[in-house]
Design an enzyme around this catalytic site. Structure first.
Site, PDB file in Angstrom:
ATOM      1  CB  SER A 174      -0.900  -0.001   1.246  1.00 50.86           C
ATOM      2  OG  SER A 174      -1.531   1.253   1.423  1.00 50.86           O
ATOM      3  CE1 TYR A 226      -4.447  -2.146   4.574  1.00 50.49           C
ATOM      4  CE2 TYR A 226      -3.693   0.053   3.982  1.00 50.49           C
ATOM      5  CZ  TYR A 226      -4.109  -1.207   3.610  1.00 50.49           C
ATOM      6  OH  TYR A 226      -4.194  -1.546   2.283  1.00 50.49           O
TER       7      TYR A 226
END
Length: 373
Positions: free
Chosen positions: A164, A189
């Protein structure tokens, strides 16, 4: 635009080039990737746990799109779950499974004998990680560990996986380069995705598994996630409600259309990472092991207010805005340096924001059967 309710996967008569496990195929990117791979003649096994993080009707809709029945009640029972064969393309089958189930994962790999694995399954969302951190440990760390172990013990040498752009964290140097330091994430995350990259490198080094991490930049498009900005903004606009605009609208995002993401993923699957014999240790995106990291972004950051304006242009109406400060875990700007993607794979995303938003809104109106009044 395609008619999503009657989409047909091309049942190719070509020889099957690969048997590929794609995890997260009830998800946004995974469902699009499965269709593309099937269309060119690959055999695909899809895996997803269909959790309730967001509206499951969207997830079941994606599965129906690929010929997987929504109830999942039928199918062939096997020791590690239940296999569902697509009604549209016999080259596609689906299994509902948690990545955290180590024994079931190992049995799946032993049975299916994959040529390649693309891991897109993960607990998504930056803000959700502030309130439910355990979900990220289970899926993104333990689940990814099981993927690596299953590859190791079943001689799978080609692994690609979703990382990501959030790994860039406190980095303020733009554009974000895969050779920048990413040791300062600002959400769990992001930390879990950085951990995936570190874990993958270890397995590349120890067990000669080609691993490629893909840092996706703000993916959007038809069949997108209901918790993301485009979905929320469109829904609010159609219902005549206001939207929350964080950082007082002073956000830059390298929005990347889902078809462009999928094309990049396929090129990576077809070109597994190789050991860099002339590796410079100042280049963390590559290694003396068969390991590589790529950014996949549009390389063209867009102001959040311009993004909202594109939605307004398509809908032909203004949206009332609540201007708010930046949220915890968010970064003010993202901008992908895609130099390696261009040089290694001869590819650069190029879909314009207005085109991508138009496609999404057309899909939204059809899927939810709503009118733009």
């Amino acid at each position: 635009m395609e008619n999503n309710s009657e989409l047909k996967i091309k049942n190719s008569t070509l020889l099957k080039s690969k048997k590929i496990l794609v995890t997260g195929t009830a998800g946004f990117i995974g469902s699009h990737l499965a269709i593309k791979l099937l269309g060119r003649g690959d055999e695909v096994v899809g895996l997803d746990n269909i959790n309730d993080y967001y509206d499951q009707n969207v997830k079941y809709g994606r599965l129906q799109r690929t010929g997987i029945i929504d109830s999942l009640e039928d199918g062939k029972k096997i020791p590690y779950g239940k296999i569902i064969i697509s009604r549209i393309d016999s080259n596609y089958k689906f299994i509902k499974l948690n990545l955290e189930d180590k024994e079931a994962m190992m049995q799946l790999f032993e049975q299916e004998k994959f040529d390649a694995v693309c891991n897109l399954a993960a607990q998504a969302g930056v803000r959700y990680s502030l309130t439910n951190p355990a979900a990220y440990m289970d899926s993104n760390i333990i689940g990814f560990m099981n993927i690596l172990e299953s590859c190791r013990h079943n001689n799978v040498k080609n692994l690609s996986y979703a990382s990501s752009s959030s790994v860039y964290g406190l980095n303020e140097e733009l554009p974000f380069s895969t050779n920048h330091n990413v040791d300062h994430p600002i959400s769990l995350y992001a930390a879990s995705k950085k951990s995936n990259e570190l874990m993958a490198h270890t397995y590349s080094h120890l067990f000669d598994i080609s691993t490629t991490g893909l840092r996706f930049f703000t993916v959007y498009g038809p069949w997108g996630r209901p918790d993301m900005a485009l979905f929320l903004f469109t829904k609010a606009a159609l219902e005549g409600k206001s939207i929350d605009v964080f950082n007082n609208g002073n956000m830059l995002r390298d929005f990347t259309y889902v078809d462009d993401i999928v094309e990049g993923v396929i090129r990576v699957i077809d070109n597994p990472a190789k050991a860099n014999k002339s590796w410079d240790k100042k280049e963390p995106s590559t290694s003396s092991a068969p390991y590589k990291i790529y950014n996949i972004g549009n390389n063209n950051p867009v102001k959040l207010m311009d993004f909202i304006e594109a939605i307004e242009n398509k809908l032909g109406k203004k949206i009332e805005k609540n201007m708010l400060p930046i949220q915890a875990g968010d970064v003010p700007a993202t901008y992908a340096d895609v130099t390696d993607l261009v040089e290694d794979l001869n590819y650069k995303p190029e879909t314009s924001i207005q085109e991508g938003i138009n496609n999404f809104i057309d899909w939204y109106l059809e899927f939810f059967n709503v009118e733009n009044k």
